[in-house]
Design an enzyme around this catalytic site. Sequence first.
Site, PDB file in Angstrom:
ATOM      1  N   LYS A  13       0.830  -1.215   0.000  1.00 22.91           N
ATOM      2  CA  LYS A  13       0.000   0.000   0.000  1.00 22.91           C
ATOM      3  C   LYS A  13       0.860   1.258   0.000  1.00 22.91           C
ATOM      4  CE  LYS A  13      -1.992  -1.127   3.908  1.00 22.91           C
ATOM      5  NZ  LYS A  13      -1.294  -2.394   4.191  1.00 22.91           N
ATOM      6  N   ARG A  88      -9.427   0.716   9.167  1.00 26.58           N
ATOM      7  CA  ARG A  88      -9.013  -0.660   9.439  1.00 26.58           C
ATOM      8  C   ARG A  88     -10.048  -1.432  10.219  1.00 26.58           C
ATOM      9  NH1 ARG A  88      -3.148   0.240   9.042  1.00 26.58           N
ATOM     10  NH2 ARG A  88      -2.240  -1.803   9.239  1.00 26.58           N
ATOM     11  N   ARG A 122      12.279  -5.409   4.013  1.00 24.48           N
ATOM     12  CA  ARG A 122      11.827  -4.013   4.047  1.00 24.48           C
ATOM     13  C   ARG A 122      12.745  -3.136   4.896  1.00 24.48           C
ATOM     14  NH1 ARG A 122       5.803  -2.203   5.328  1.00 24.48           N
ATOM     15  NH2 ARG A 122       6.083  -3.447   7.205  1.00 24.48           N
ATOM     16  N   ARG A 155      11.576  -1.839  10.622  1.00 30.79           N
ATOM     17  CA  ARG A 155      10.474  -1.495  11.525  1.00 30.79           C
ATOM     18  C   ARG A 155      10.409  -2.474  12.691  1.00 30.79           C
ATOM     19  NH1 ARG A 155       5.105  -0.211   8.093  1.00 30.79           N
ATOM     20  NH2 ARG A 155       4.246  -1.587   9.672  1.00 30.79           N
ATOM     21  N   ARG A 166       0.055  -9.448  13.023  1.00 33.92           N
ATOM     22  CA  ARG A 166      -0.576  -8.351  12.269  1.00 33.92           C
ATOM     23  C   ARG A 166      -1.513  -8.917  11.206  1.00 33.92           C
ATOM     24  NH1 ARG A 166       4.523  -5.527  10.360  1.00 33.92           N
ATOM     25  NH2 ARG A 166       3.155  -4.361   8.996  1.00 33.92           N
TER      26      ARG A 166
HETATM   27  P1  AP5 Z   1       4.867  -1.649   1.787  1.00 37.05           P
HETATM   28  O1  AP5 Z   1       4.529  -0.705   0.663  1.00 37.05           O
HETATM   29  O2  AP5 Z   1       5.648  -1.155   2.921  1.00 37.05           O
HETATM   30  O3  AP5 Z   1       3.517  -2.391   2.261  1.00 37.05           O
HETATM   31  P2  AP5 Z   1       2.308  -1.852   3.126  1.00 37.05           P
HETATM   32  O4  AP5 Z   1       1.064  -2.472   2.542  1.00 37.05           O
HETATM   33  O5  AP5 Z   1       2.341  -0.372   3.249  1.00 37.05           O
HETATM   34  O6  AP5 Z   1       2.633  -2.592   4.474  1.00 37.05           O
HETATM   35  P3  AP5 Z   1       2.618  -2.072   5.980  1.00 37.05           P
HETATM   36  O7  AP5 Z   1       3.338  -3.099   6.801  1.00 37.05           O
HETATM   37  O8  AP5 Z   1       3.055  -0.659   6.060  1.00 37.05           O
HETATM   38  O9  AP5 Z   1       1.126  -2.197   6.264  1.00 37.05           O
HETATM   39  P4  AP5 Z   1       0.485  -2.182   7.639  1.00 37.05           P
HETATM   40  O10 AP5 Z   1      -0.908  -1.969   7.186  1.00 37.05           O
HETATM   41  O11 AP5 Z   1       0.694  -3.365   8.485  1.00 37.05           O
HETATM   42  O12 AP5 Z   1       1.281  -1.059   8.437  1.00 37.05           O
HETATM   43  P5  AP5 Z   1       0.914   0.395   8.860  1.00 37.05           P
HETATM   44  O13 AP5 Z   1       2.127   1.197   8.873  1.00 37.05           O
HETATM   45  O14 AP5 Z   1      -0.262   0.877   8.101  1.00 37.05           O
HETATM   46  O15 AP5 Z   1       5.601  -2.917   1.116  1.00 37.05           O
HETATM   47  C1  AP5 Z   1       6.158  -3.946   1.918  1.00 37.05           C
HETATM   48  C2  AP5 Z   1       7.565  -4.314   1.382  1.00 37.05           C
HETATM   49  O16 AP5 Z   1       7.415  -4.921   0.102  1.00 37.05           O
HETATM   50  C3  AP5 Z   1       8.487  -3.106   1.151  1.00 37.05           C
HETATM   51  O17 AP5 Z   1       9.800  -3.479   1.453  1.00 37.05           O
HETATM   52  C4  AP5 Z   1       8.333  -2.791  -0.346  1.00 37.05           C
HETATM   53  O18 AP5 Z   1       9.499  -2.202  -0.891  1.00 37.05           O
HETATM   54  C5  AP5 Z   1       8.085  -4.167  -0.921  1.00 37.05           C
HETATM   55  N1  AP5 Z   1       7.159  -4.169  -2.055  1.00 37.05           N
HETATM   56  C6  AP5 Z   1       6.020  -3.416  -2.196  1.00 37.05           C
HETATM   57  N2  AP5 Z   1       5.403  -3.710  -3.359  1.00 37.05           N
HETATM   58  C7  AP5 Z   1       6.161  -4.683  -3.950  1.00 37.05           C
HETATM   59  C8  AP5 Z   1       6.032  -5.414  -5.170  1.00 37.05           C
HETATM   60  N3  AP5 Z   1       5.005  -5.221  -6.006  1.00 37.05           N
HETATM   61  N4  AP5 Z   1       6.977  -6.346  -5.452  1.00 37.05           N
HETATM   62  C9  AP5 Z   1       8.026  -6.577  -4.608  1.00 37.05           C
HETATM   63  N5  AP5 Z   1       8.211  -5.904  -3.445  1.00 37.05           N
HETATM   64  C10 AP5 Z   1       7.286  -4.981  -3.119  1.00 37.05           C
HETATM   65  O19 AP5 Z   1       0.441   0.157  10.374  1.00 37.05           O
HETATM   66  C11 AP5 Z   1       1.328  -0.240  11.370  1.00 37.05           C
HETATM   67  C12 AP5 Z   1       0.616  -0.374  12.704  1.00 37.05           C
HETATM   68  O20 AP5 Z   1       0.069   0.914  13.082  1.00 37.05           O
HETATM   69  C13 AP5 Z   1      -0.587  -1.317  12.725  1.00 37.05           C
HETATM   70  O21 AP5 Z   1      -0.195  -2.657  12.970  1.00 37.05           O
HETATM   71  C14 AP5 Z   1      -1.421  -0.721  13.859  1.00 37.05           C
HETATM   72  O22 AP5 Z   1      -0.926  -1.102  15.108  1.00 37.05           O
HETATM   73  C15 AP5 Z   1      -1.194   0.777  13.712  1.00 37.05           C
HETATM   74  N6  AP5 Z   1      -2.203   1.425  12.866  1.00 37.05           N
HETATM   75  C16 AP5 Z   1      -2.000   2.077  11.677  1.00 37.05           C
HETATM   76  N7  AP5 Z   1      -3.144   2.526  11.164  1.00 37.05           N
HETATM   77  C17 AP5 Z   1      -4.120   2.158  12.044  1.00 37.05           C
HETATM   78  C18 AP5 Z   1      -5.535   2.301  12.056  1.00 37.05           C
HETATM   79  N8  AP5 Z   1      -6.182   2.919  11.053  1.00 37.05           N
HETATM   80  N9  AP5 Z   1      -6.209   1.799  13.114  1.00 37.05           N
HETATM   81  C19 AP5 Z   1      -5.583   1.183  14.133  1.00 37.05           C
HETATM   82  N10 AP5 Z   1      -4.249   0.989  14.181  1.00 37.05           N
HETATM   83  C20 AP5 Z   1      -3.529   1.476  13.137  1.00 37.05           C
HETATM   84 MG    MG Z   2       2.714   0.954   4.853  1.00 34.93          MG
END
Ligand code: AP5
Ligand code: MG
Length: 209
Positions: A13, A88, A122, A155, A166
């Site tokens: 994402k 979420r 990552r 991270r 997660r």
């Molecule tokens: P990346 O683009 O980083 O993936 P992502 O979908 O953004 O993954 P996240 O881990 O950031 O998602 P998340 O939803 O768990 O975390 P968030 O920060 O939102 O890609 C992943 C890797 O793959 C990278 O290394 C990238 O380079 C590589 N890649 C990408 N596309 C590729 C492709 N096509 N081919 C090959 N490689 C590729 O949330 C973290 C925490 O915050 C949550 O667990 C929760 O505790 C809290 N939180 C955040 N938002 C909320 C909310 N709305 N409500 C409650 N808690 C929340």
């Molecule tokens: Mg992300």
Amino acid sequence: MNLILLGAPGAGKGTLASYLIEKMGIPSISTGNILREAIKNNTPLGQQAKGFMDAGQLVPDDLVINLLKERIAKRDCKSGFILDGFPRTIPQAEALDEIANIDCALLVDVPYEVIEKRMTGRRVCLRCGATYHVEANPPRIQGVCDICGDKLVIRSDDQPEVVKRRHETYHEQTEPLIGYYDAQGKLKRIDGTQGIRETEKLAVEALGL
Ligand code: AP5
Ligand code: MG
């Protein structure tokens, strides 16, 4: 356009959002990045969020809903925004429906086996939120952010056991949003298992950009 990016942790994402910011000329809001920055700066929000995030659980709805409301009220969101990681839960989606008109929820579909591999490589910049992968998307200089020059880190929630947790959280609490937006006729779905460029292309087609 007001766009939501849906997808499991590690689906890509954030990576897709950074492309769409340029392509669509609107900001992307990652609640995860805002929370990580708050933790880094040891703010009250960060202190409340840290335990949940490190355990692979969601931060309570009222905290994230408030921070999202404040963020989308800002001027730069007037002509549209991309949401990466919000909503979420169903209560978050309902709160969002009260304050904004969502045009599309784009699901980036990637199975867990593919995600596991992506997460181990990552690297992220905690200053500007940029995301890299040691093989699929390396920075120009190893360990250094291309955009702001800050040091890249792993991270704290990317250890395999937290990644697994997660994912369980995603299945239990976030996956129901697929049905929520489908019922509103707003869901679009793309295959996110291809390379980064291919995924961008699929998104452009799906969104009619
Ligand atoms: P990346 O683009 O980083 O993936 P992502 O979908 O953004 O993954 P996240 O881990 O950031 O998602 P998340 O939803 O768990 O975390 P968030 O920060 O939102 O890609 C992943 C890797 O793959 C990278 O290394 C990238 O380079 C590589 N890649 C990408 N596309 C590729 C492709 N096509 N081919 C090959 N490689 C590729 O949330 C973290 C925490 O915050 C949550 O667990 C929760 O505790 C809290 N939180 C955040 N938002 C909320 C909310 N709305 N409500 C409650 N808690 C929340
Ligand atoms: Mg992300």
